[in-house]
Design a protein around this motif. Structure first.
Motif, PDB file in Angstrom:
ATOM      1  N   ALA A 103      23.002  25.724  18.870  1.00 53.54           N
ATOM      2  CA  ALA A 103      22.120  24.678  18.261  1.00 53.54           C
ATOM      3  C   ALA A 103      22.218  23.918  19.316  1.00 53.54           C
ATOM      4  O   ALA A 103      23.266  23.256  19.147  1.00 53.54           O
ATOM      5  CB  ALA A 103      22.204  24.536  16.917  1.00 53.54           C
ATOM      6  N   LYS A 104      20.796  23.800  20.034  1.00 56.34           N
ATOM      7  CA  LYS A 104      21.276  22.458  20.487  1.00 56.34           C
ATOM      8  C   LYS A 104      20.025  20.823  20.571  1.00 56.34           C
ATOM      9  O   LYS A 104      18.832  22.211  20.182  1.00 56.34           O
ATOM     10  CB  LYS A 104      20.577  22.915  22.731  1.00 56.34           C
ATOM     11  CG  LYS A 104      21.702  23.927  23.108  1.00 56.34           C
ATOM     12  CD  LYS A 104      22.999  23.113  23.433  1.00 56.34           C
ATOM     13  CE  LYS A 104      24.100  23.404  23.914  1.00 56.34           C
ATOM     14  NZ  LYS A 104      24.802  22.724  23.930  1.00 56.34           N
ATOM     15  N   TYR A 105      20.096  20.360  20.461  1.00 56.01           N
ATOM     16  CA  TYR A 105      19.567  18.922  19.794  1.00 56.01           C
ATOM     17  C   TYR A 105      18.772  18.264  20.611  1.00 56.01           C
ATOM     18  O   TYR A 105      19.264  17.426  21.846  1.00 56.01           O
ATOM     19  CB  TYR A 105      20.278  18.773  19.027  1.00 56.01           C
ATOM     20  CG  TYR A 105      19.776  17.245  18.761  1.00 56.01           C
ATOM     21  CD1 TYR A 105      18.625  17.492  17.449  1.00 56.01           C
ATOM     22  CD2 TYR A 105      20.164  16.055  18.536  1.00 56.01           C
ATOM     23  CE1 TYR A 105      17.365  16.352  17.344  1.00 56.01           C
ATOM     24  CE2 TYR A 105      18.888  14.557  18.275  1.00 56.01           C
ATOM     25  CZ  TYR A 105      18.061  14.962  17.193  1.00 56.01           C
ATOM     26  OH  TYR A 105      16.640  14.247  16.553  1.00 56.01           O
ATOM     27  N   TYR A 106      18.016  18.660  21.539  1.00 57.20           N
ATOM     28  CA  TYR A 106      17.429  18.417  23.284  1.00 57.20           C
ATOM     29  C   TYR A 106      16.012  18.814  22.710  1.00 57.20           C
ATOM     30  O   TYR A 106      15.190  19.186  22.160  1.00 57.20           O
ATOM     31  CB  TYR A 106      17.972  19.425  24.055  1.00 57.20           C
ATOM     32  CG  TYR A 106      19.201  19.313  24.675  1.00 57.20           C
ATOM     33  CD1 TYR A 106      19.363  19.058  25.215  1.00 57.20           C
ATOM     34  CD2 TYR A 106      20.390  19.849  24.045  1.00 57.20           C
ATOM     35  CE1 TYR A 106      20.799  18.361  26.183  1.00 57.20           C
ATOM     36  CE2 TYR A 106      21.820  20.081  24.461  1.00 57.20           C
ATOM     37  CZ  TYR A 106      21.976  18.957  25.227  1.00 57.20           C
ATOM     38  OH  TYR A 106      23.466  19.296  26.125  1.00 57.20           O
ATOM     39  N   ASN A 107      15.216  17.643  24.301  1.00 58.36           N
ATOM     40  CA  ASN A 107      13.966  18.249  23.753  1.00 58.36           C
ATOM     41  C   ASN A 107      13.698  18.217  25.413  1.00 58.36           C
ATOM     42  O   ASN A 107      13.215  17.656  26.308  1.00 58.36           O
ATOM     43  CB  ASN A 107      13.371  16.215  24.088  1.00 58.36           C
ATOM     44  CG  ASN A 107      13.123  15.515  23.159  1.00 58.36           C
ATOM     45  OD1 ASN A 107      13.028  16.456  21.497  1.00 58.36           O
ATOM     46  ND2 ASN A 107      12.301  14.451  22.421  1.00 58.36           N
ATOM     47  N   ALA A 108      13.706  19.713  25.877  1.00 58.62           N
ATOM     48  CA  ALA A 108      13.577  20.018  26.746  1.00 58.62           C
ATOM     49  C   ALA A 108      11.920  20.444  27.060  1.00 58.62           C
ATOM     50  O   ALA A 108      10.983  21.365  26.170  1.00 58.62           O
ATOM     51  CB  ALA A 108      14.301  21.718  26.951  1.00 58.62           C
ATOM     52  N   MET A 109      12.070  20.545  28.612  1.00 58.10           N
ATOM     53  CA  MET A 109      10.127  20.068  28.934  1.00 58.10           C
ATOM     54  C   MET A 109      10.021  21.121  29.899  1.00 58.10           C
ATOM     55  O   MET A 109      11.012  21.125  30.833  1.00 58.10           O
ATOM     56  CB  MET A 109       9.844  18.972  29.238  1.00 58.10           C
ATOM     57  CG  MET A 109       9.920  17.932  28.851  1.00 58.10           C
ATOM     58  SD  MET A 109       8.624  17.520  27.404  1.00 58.10           S
ATOM     59  CE  MET A 109       7.630  17.206  28.026  1.00 58.10           C
ATOM     60  N   LEU A 110      10.156  22.507  29.422  1.00 56.04           N
ATOM     61  CA  LEU A 110       9.677  23.790  29.676  1.00 56.04           C
ATOM     62  C   LEU A 110       8.989  24.397  30.390  1.00 56.04           C
ATOM     63  O   LEU A 110       7.870  25.126  29.674  1.00 56.04           O
ATOM     64  CB  LEU A 110      10.923  24.503  29.423  1.00 56.04           C
ATOM     65  CG  LEU A 110      12.470  24.697  29.330  1.00 56.04           C
ATOM     66  CD1 LEU A 110      12.344  25.617  28.205  1.00 56.04           C
ATOM     67  CD2 LEU A 110      12.931  23.986  30.047  1.00 56.04           C
ATOM     68  N   ILE A 111       7.489  23.835  31.667  1.00 58.72           N
ATOM     69  CA  ILE A 111       6.901  24.033  31.603  1.00 58.72           C
ATOM     70  C   ILE A 111       6.551  24.913  32.889  1.00 58.72           C
ATOM     71  O   ILE A 111       7.467  24.211  34.084  1.00 58.72           O
ATOM     72  CB  ILE A 111       5.630  22.883  32.157  1.00 58.72           C
ATOM     73  CG1 ILE A 111       5.394  21.561  30.715  1.00 58.72           C
ATOM     74  CG2 ILE A 111       4.058  22.857  32.295  1.00 58.72           C
ATOM     75  CD1 ILE A 111       5.503  20.336  30.553  1.00 58.72           C
ATOM     76  N   LYS A 112       6.163  25.856  32.633  1.00 55.61           N
ATOM     77  CA  LYS A 112       5.343  26.789  34.064  1.00 55.61           C
ATOM     78  C   LYS A 112       5.186  26.090  35.769  1.00 55.61           C
ATOM     79  O   LYS A 112       4.210  25.231  36.082  1.00 55.61           O
ATOM     80  CB  LYS A 112       4.620  27.474  33.907  1.00 55.61           C
ATOM     81  CG  LYS A 112       4.957  28.667  34.796  1.00 55.61           C
ATOM     82  CD  LYS A 112       3.823  29.865  34.629  1.00 55.61           C
ATOM     83  CE  LYS A 112       3.497  31.310  35.682  1.00 55.61           C
ATOM     84  NZ  LYS A 112       2.890  32.342  35.364  1.00 55.61           N
ATOM     85  N   GLY A 113       5.577  25.932  36.254  1.00 59.52           N
ATOM     86  CA  GLY A 113       5.572  25.310  38.077  1.00 59.52           C
ATOM     87  C   GLY A 113       6.193  24.116  38.356  1.00 59.52           C
ATOM     88  O   GLY A 113       6.562  23.732  39.356  1.00 59.52           O
ATOM     89  N   LYS A 114       7.063  23.286  37.204  1.00 57.64           N
ATOM     90  CA  LYS A 114       7.998  22.352  36.705  1.00 57.64           C
ATOM     91  C   LYS A 114       8.887  22.242  36.969  1.00 57.64           C
ATOM     92  O   LYS A 114      10.006  23.339  36.437  1.00 57.64           O
ATOM     93  CB  LYS A 114       7.151  20.994  35.968  1.00 57.64           C
ATOM     94  CG  LYS A 114       5.656  20.517  36.509  1.00 57.64           C
ATOM     95  CD  LYS A 114       4.572  20.044  35.280  1.00 57.64           C
ATOM     96  CE  LYS A 114       3.851  19.085  35.299  1.00 57.64           C
ATOM     97  NZ  LYS A 114       2.973  18.204  33.969  1.00 57.64           N
ATOM     98  N   VAL A 115       9.973  21.766  37.708  1.00 55.39           N
ATOM     99  CA  VAL A 115      11.058  21.016  37.299  1.00 55.39           C
ATOM    100  C   VAL A 115      11.632  20.871  35.655  1.00 55.39           C
ATOM    101  O   VAL A 115      11.022  20.308  35.131  1.00 55.39           O
ATOM    102  CB  VAL A 115      11.564  20.398  38.127  1.00 55.39           C
ATOM    103  CG1 VAL A 115      13.168  20.672  38.040  1.00 55.39           C
ATOM    104  CG2 VAL A 115      11.059  20.270  39.053  1.00 55.39           C
TER     105      VAL A 115
END
Length: 476
Positions: A374-386
């Motif tokens: 369980a990870k309490y993160y705001n991950a921004m996982l967008i194709k083509g972006k770091v």
């Protein structure tokens, strides 16, 4: 009273906080200092990089004092819940809520989660404790008194009353000694009988005091716009004021005397809480008041939620687990699943250390061995972006190692293994965010780590109601 929403981990300037709380720079300085003292507000150097960050790194935290009109720092709330400080109510909502500015319904649900999360603790958090100082937590006291009232009703004392021909138990001693007796065939008959019954004393001092405090507490929470957040119905039991019960010292003296005669645990707890309330004689409008309901470790709450709704079996004994094939003889049936993880051996001491790898949770189905983190993160996982705000390399490597630690048990019992990160989202459906991998570990035959964003509202509903989440929703 000012009542405002603030987002956990968002970067605020001193000027922005002044505008939000509608107060002067002098007041915002005192608020910032008090919140920093209790570790629920941190300062970081102002920069474009910091403004875009979704989490706080310990190395970035500044310890400098707060100055008037400074623009050198951002201020970051590391707290989820309700803060009452200097006559202001700060409603701090979780960091993953990005699309709403005033998430009232969402925060109400979070409050219910926190109440259940804290329900195992049997003590009242009367004080906000830190390593440096403590202060009276008035909000916690008010909430305890109100919740106790709805569960157990108002404090009451009883008295025994004697009646003639009443409906209670016959009081034979008084009946024989104080009433006229008729004799017939050498048998006594009583025309009048004395009866005894126990009734609540409606004019009892402590019953009236309890009603007064409850009414006052309800009014304070209503004016602070907090009744709805805690789903509390307004309480109006009396028109009496505290001054009608005597001065502070007299009320405390009466409570002390009552405590010495009461052996009922619930009554003792109520009396002690009323004592603290009278002794501190504060209200949530006081400039020196700081009261909290919530946590500055919401990641632990998220971990607990995931463990509950996904049926964590780390502490289950091997003999009780559902296995694809029967438990092999070399495994002890009374050993726990978590005890299978190897501990490091220090050869010079010829002993193993106590610390080792500890996964967040493991779920077993008839065929699958699923290692969740369980990870309490705001991950921004967008194709083509770091990627931004994602779990770090240490989390990734540990997740691979968890599988390696259990590989023999998995192979011995014919499991299919799955590995998965679980992150909260404000969306209404589970989001499949692919996988994260390291070739040097995947090449050892270890499974890549799947990434799933779980709707927090759905996870909370299951946690509050005690239901398990359908694993099929995760599409592992």
């Amino acid at each position: 009273m000012i009542s405002k929403f603030l987002r956990e981990q968002k970067r605020y300037t001193q000027e922005e906080l002044c505008d939000i709380l509608e107060c002067s720079q002098e007041k915002i300085i005192s608020i910032i200092r008090k919140l920093k003292e209790y570790g629920i507000l941190k300062a970081v150097k102002a920069s474009d990089l910091q403004r875009d960050m979704t989490d706080l790194v310990d190395e970035d935290i500044e310890v400098a004092d707060v100055e008037f009109g400074e623009n050198e720092y951002f201020y970051v709330f590391t707290f989820v819940g309700i803060i009452v400080v200097a006559g202001c109510v700060l409603k701090c909502y979780p960091k993953y809520l990005l699309s709403v500015q005033e998430p009232k319904q969402e925060l109400q649900q979070v409050i219910r989660v926190l109440e259940k999360y804290n329900s195992k603790e049997q003590i009242i958090r009367m004080f906000n404790d830190t390593s440096e100082s403590s202060s009276f937590n008035l909000l916690a006291v008010l909430l305890f008194l109100i919740h106790d009232y709805y569960e157990n009703d108002v404090y009451s004392n009883t008295e025994d009353i004697i009646e003639s021909n009443g409906s209670g138990e016959i009081f034979w001693d008084k009946t024989i000694n104080e009433t006229f007796t008729l004799l017939s065939n050498n048998r006594p008959y009583y025309i009048d009988i004395k009866t005894k019954k126990r009734v609540n004393d409606d004019f009892d001092y402590f019953k009236r005091l309890h009603e007064c405090i409850l009414t006052k507490a309800s009014n304070e929470l209503k004016e602070a716009d907090l009744l709805d957040f805690f789903e509390i119905t307004e309480i109006d039991l009396t028109d009496e004021e505290l001054t009608e019960f005597g001065d502070k010292e007299y009320i405390l003296y009466r409570i002390e005397n009552e405590l010495s005669t009461q052996y009922n645990t619930r009554k003792q707890l109520v009396l002690k809480t009323m004592y603290a309330y009278i002794d501190r004689s504060g209200n949530i409008y006081d400039l020196d008041c700081l009261s909290l309901f919530g946590t500055n470790n919401y990641k632990h709450v998220w971990e607990c939620i995931c463990a509950e709704i996904l049926d964590n079996q780390l502490d289950k004994t091997l003999g009780t687990l559902k296995l694809p094939i029967p438990l092999k003889p070399e495994y002890k049936s009374n050993a726990k699943l978590i005890e299978l993880i190897e501990k490091p051996l220090w050869t010079s001491a010829e002993r193993t250390a106590n610390d080792t790898l500890i996964p967040d949770l493991i779920t077993l189905t008839k065929e699958q061995f699923i290692i969740f983190d369980a990870k309490y993160y705001n991950a921004m996982l967008i194709k083509g972006k770091v990627p931004k705000g994602q779990p770090g390399i240490e989390s990734i490597t540990k997740q691979y190692l968890y599988q390696l630690a259990y590989q023999k048990f998995i192979d011995d019992h014919g499991f299919q293994v799955k590995n998965c990160f679980l992150l909260p989202t404000e969306k209404s459906e589970v989001e499949n965010k692919g996988e994260v991998s390291l070739d040097m570990l995947s090449s050892l035959g270890l499974k890549n780590i799947k990434v799933r964003f779980i709707p927090a509202t759905i996870a909370y509903e299951h946690f509050i109601s005690g239901r398990k989440l359908d694993l099929n929703l995760l599409c592992l």
